[in-house]
Design an enzyme around this catalytic site. Structure first.
Site, PDB file in Angstrom:
ATOM      1  N   ILE A 190       0.853  -1.179   0.000  1.00 41.14           N
ATOM      2  CA  ILE A 190       0.000   0.000   0.000  1.00 41.14           C
ATOM      3  C   ILE A 190       0.894   1.236   0.000  1.00 41.14           C
ATOM      4  O   ILE A 190       1.743   1.406   0.876  1.00 41.14           O
ATOM      5  CB  ILE A 190      -0.931   0.013   1.228  1.00 41.14           C
ATOM      6  N   LYS A 191       0.681   2.093  -0.990  1.00 45.01           N
ATOM      7  CA  LYS A 191       1.514   3.292  -1.134  1.00 45.01           C
ATOM      8  C   LYS A 191       0.929   4.440  -0.315  1.00 45.01           C
ATOM      9  O   LYS A 191      -0.255   4.767  -0.434  1.00 45.01           O
ATOM     10  CB  LYS A 191       1.618   3.701  -2.598  1.00 45.01           C
TER      11      LYS A 191
END
Length: 949
Positions: A145-146
């Site tokens: 997850i960025k």
């Protein structure tokens, strides 16, 4: 696995400890096997995505058309929900392709990145919530997850790691921020270790952006050299070197940390290092080697994410040599020299972070806008359409306003109930209308039960006793849908005119009628006295208590609820205290009468939901119908003085205009500004209009474009069209205009949810009715002039302006006060019937055509809870002619000292008093004797005056 790969520059990177990830994703690229081929042939070990990549993929990829259609067939979705469903599926498929890499490398590689919304870049709490949600939705161990590396997001990064979520920290430019990111990673791992939780499965990278730094620094260097800076030679020597030096020093920090005892303790627990990932590695300057930022940054325990073109270039002619750990001292000197020369690397990094977040927001807007357009295309005729035909200057101003709304995130802030969108006052307490479908569905069984009961009991009629927001919406539904076969006829009574009340009494059989008493506050005068009258009529007709014939719709705890319980009403439907009356049509105040009339409430809610989703927080202004409409109206009024919003409707949905009048006037007409709605004015040729209009076309079905509107467009007048494919979409028109009105209120700088001047009129009316109850008569008043059956009244200021002559001279003096961009309001306190409507239409058309101003034609006291707010609190551009008359017959009100006629007279006088107190140009003419004759004479006087002007 690596031993079986062909020897290419790309595959050669693995020998130096660097992994290559691809900065690209698209559904067909995954499904047709190209991604798997790159894993097999190029040693590709991961995939990254960002809003810009998804915007190109989903926004322009034809393969997503069928996917959108399939998703919408399974249920109703917003643009944001559609995007997320598409993106999550793409990420899942890519994760499956890369899962073997993940397994073979023990979780070191094989990751696919998905970004949290860039709108949340500065909100740690919501970034973390979205990271959790996306992590669960993708549900693959090799998803990352960025989260962008903003100051505010650092706690979210730490907590996500502590919860075992793989994190790709993106948009890193500064070493100082990288140090904070790495510290957050360490703390997150340490939290897990302290809690006795495993850490070996957690993967994380810190995405350090490279070429953008050189792009900005080089531009500064070039400007100074062009200006013949004395340090030109030293500056020239730094071109193309600062970004790489910055990356090298970040890598040195990484090496120092993993050599520390602190890290060794975590490594002993199986923790993986948070590798530096080089991003933005395509060269922007053609003078540089196209693989410069790949070759110079090859080093152990790093990742380079490459866009397809740069990857192909390196495969073709890249040189895989480990250079990252070399020339460290030279890199340090480059940064020191950059500082000495004032190139401000820290400032550049801060700016690039801000611009990076903003750029991703723009890309996300484009993405969601494209998805919204796809959604609209798939829904087709199920969704009402809004289109704008604006002049170039106005169109440019609306586009600029839309961009400003995008930058400020105002659409999302409306859905977040953020009062700062308006005046930062109590607005957040009045946004319950955003949830009308959710609340309506929760109460659906009770509405449907009411409908069945009305049918089972054989009611022939349903009579709604209400005013303003409680009456106008149900009136639109009745006039649009008519009578359902086998069901009762719905009547809406919103007047205290005794002739009007008597007409409704004659139209029903009280013994076979369901009466709905509707009032939010429960203390509104008109519904209360109408209830008293019809309770008495029903009681007489039935010969017993009519309690089972009565239903109340009111807010919880109101005096009407108390009364309904005391009298044993059959049902009490509660409104939402956070919905104002004029926004209440899709709440209990509209749905209960609709259900009683036999209308399909479930279908109405489902249709409304489609428009709610079209106006959702995820839909950017450019494709958001409610925002576009609201900005057009607000900008036209504030920047172009086009504040007369004129409705031109197809006959079947013409009643919508009266509801829209109330919504716009009561919401925006205050503090000396506002939109003045003009409903029912016959369409004229372009030359009879001034330059103060916006025309709103309400078009139904496949009717051709009105030729008159086409002529107006060609003459440069702005025309907005609401195109309803079916009458059932009237509920979509309700919601889109509610949303647009809230947006317009923001542009106007007012609170669109209060109505201060309506309250002042109520106060004045109560004073007069109280006086009548105490003395048996209203306070005496004397006309300042009389001419036969016409008597004229005005306050002192208006009397001085009008003189004391004949009816003709007084009326001429009054209309002579009408100036450019003014409007005329005909306010008639007489029965609203076909003949009187025709009279008002004749008079207003004469005035419009001769004076070239907008005209409003209203019936009192109905308009007091509607346009009356704008007439008193809006711009002082109205010239008002109030018409009152002797009542041919009056009706007593059981339990009250006064009659309907007295109440109507008090309302007219209270209305006029407030107009005068607000400095309005107002004249009251009272007709004595036969009303028809008096109206004919008044109309002839207006005609004669205008012809002689």
């Amino acid at each position: 696995m690596e031993g079986t790969l062909p020897e290419t520059p790309l595959t050669g990177l693995a020998r130096h400890g660097q992994s290559i990830w691809l900065d690209f994703i698209r559904r067909d690229f995954v499904e047709d096997g190209r991604l798997a081929a790159m894993v097999k042939e190029d040693a590709l070990k991961g995939v990254t995505s960002n809003p810009a990549i998804f915007e190109q993929a989903i926004g322009h990829g034809a393969e997503y058309e069928e996917a959108v259609q399939a998703l919408l067939e399974t249920g109703s979705l917003t643009a944001g929900e559609l995007y997320e469903a598409l993106a999550v599926e793409d990420i899942r498929q890519a994760c499956q392709v890369l899962r073997p890499v993940f397994d073979e490398t023990g979780g070191r590689d094989g990751y696919v990145s998905l970004e949290v919304s860039p709108y949340l870049a500065h909100d740690a709490k919501r970034s973390l919530e979205e990271a959790r949600r996306l992590w669960q939705q993708v549900d693959h161990p090799n998803v990352m997850i960025k989260i962008p590396a903003t100051e505010e997001a650092i706690p979210a990064i730490e907590q996500a790691i502590a919860e075992g979520i793989n994190v790709n920290v993106t948009l890193l430019f500064a070493i100082g921020m990288y140090e904070k990111v790495l510290e957050a990673y360490l703390k997150g791992l340490e939290t897990r270790v302290k809690a006795g939780l495993p850490v070996g499965h957690i993967g994380s990278v810190a995405s350090f952006f490279v070429s953008r730094i050189d792009g900005r620094i080089d531009a500064r260097i070039d400007r100074r050299i062009a200006a013949e800076d004395p340090e030109s030679e030293a500056l020239q020597a730094l071109r193309g070197k600062v970004a790489i030096a910055n990356a090298r020093m970040a890598y040195q920090h990484y090496l120092s940390v993993i050599a520390s005892p602190r890290w060794q303790a975590l490594a002993a627990k199986g923790a993986q290092t948070q590798r530096l990932l080089w991003a933005s590695t395509s060269t922007k300057d053609k003078a540089y080697r196209d693989v410069l930022y790949v070759e110079e940054l090859i080093g152990a325990d790093t990742v380079n994410t490459l866009p397809p073109r740069t990857l192909e270039a390196f495969r073709d002619h890249g040189v895989p040599e480990g250079r990252l750990a070399q020339n460290v001292e030279a890199a340090r000197k480059i940064l020191l020299e950059a500082e000495r020369l004032g190139l401000d690397l820290d400032g550049v990094a801060t700016t690039l972070l801000e611009e990076g977040v903003a750029a991703f927001e723009v890309a996300f807007d484009g993405l969601l806008g494209a998805v919204a357009a796809r959604r609209e295309a798939v829904l087709g005729e199920r969704l009402m359409r809004v289109s704008l035909a604006l002049s170039g200057e106005l169109e440019n101003a609306v586009v600029a306003a839309g961009k400003s709304w995008s930058q400020d995130g105002k659409v999302r802030r409306i859905w977040e109930r953020d009062a700062s969108v308006w005046t930062n006052g109590p607005e957040s307490k009045w946004l319950g209308w955003l949830d009308v479908v959710k609340n309506g569905r929760a109460a659906l069984e009770t509405y449907e039960a009411l409908g069945r009961e009305v049918k089972e009991r054989g009611y022939s009629d349903v009579l709604l006793l209400a005013m303003g927001g409680s009456s106008l919406g149900p009136e639109v539904l009745e006039e649009t849908f008519g009578r359902v076969a086998g069901g009762p006829k719905l009547h809406v009574l919103d007047s205290t005119d005794p002739q009007q009340v008597a007409s409704f009494r004659k139209a029903i059989d009280p013994a076979k009628t369901l009466f709905i008493v509707s009032s939010k506050s429960g203390s509104t005068l008109e519904p209360n006295i109408l209830f008293a009258y019809f309770w008495d009529q029903a009681e007489k007709a039935l010969g017993r208590s009519p309690s089972e014939h009565f239903v109340a719709v009111t807010d919880p705890g109101s005096s009407l609820e108390t009364l309904a319980k005391e009298r044993g009403f059959a049902h009490i439907f509660h409104g939402n205290p956070e919905i104002g009356g004029r926004y209440s049509v899709l709440s209990a105040f509209g749905l209960a009468p609709a259900a009683a009339a036999g209308y399909d409430v479930r279908s109405l809610l489902d249709s409304t939901q489609l428009m709610i989703e079209a106006c959702d927080a995820s839909v950017p202004p450019v494709t958001n119908p409610g925002v576009n409409l609201g900005l057009a109206l607000g900008v036209a009024a504030t920047s172009f003085r086009r504040d007369k919003v004129t409705f031109v409707a197809s006959q079947k949905i013409a009643s919508l205009g009266a509801w829209l009048e109330q919504l716009l006037a009561e919401s925006t007409g205050k503090n000396g500004t506002g939109l003045i709605p003009i409903d029912g004015e016959p369409l004229g040729t372009p030359e009879v209009y001034g330059d103060d209009r916006v025309f709103v076309e309400l078009r139904l079905g496949h009717e051709p474009v009105n030729p008159g509107l086409k002529a107006l467009r060609e003459a440069g007048h702005p025309v907005v069209t609401l195109h309803l494919d079916d009458v059932s979409q009237i509920v979509q028109a309700f919601f889109v205009f509610e949303f647009a009105t809230a947006v317009a209120g923001s542009v106007l700088g007012i609170d669109p949810f209060d109505q201060p001047d309506v309250e002042f009129s109520k106060v004045e009316t109560r004073k007069l009715t109280k006086a009548y109850a105490e003395t048996g008569h209203l306070p005496e008043e004397t006309p300042f002039a009389k001419d036969g059956d016409l008597a004229f009244y005005a306050d002192e200021r208006n009397r001085e302006a009008l003189g004391n002559g004949s009816a003709e001279t007084i009326l001429k003096a009054h209309f002579d006060r009408v100036g450019k961009n003014d409007y005329i309001g005909l306010l008639a306190y007489i029965e609203r019937n076909k003949a009187h409507i025709a009279w008002e239409q004749t008079v207003r058309t004469e005035l419009r055509d001769q004076l070239h101003v907008a005209t409003a034609a209203q019936f009192g006291p109905r308009f007091l809870h509607s346009t009356g707010q704008a007439y008193k609190g809006g711009p002082n551009s109205g010239v008002f002619l109030q018409v009152t008359a002797d009542d041919a017959a009056d009706l007593p009100i059981p339990g009250h000292a006064y009659s309907f006629g007295v109440v109507k007279a008090a309302q007219a006088r209270g209305d006029f008093d407030v107009l005068a107190a607000r400095g309005r140009r107002a004249l009251r003419v009272h007709i004595a004797g036969p009303l028809h004759a008096g109206l004919d004479r008044l109309a002839q006087l207006v005609t004669d005056i205008l012809k002689g002007a």
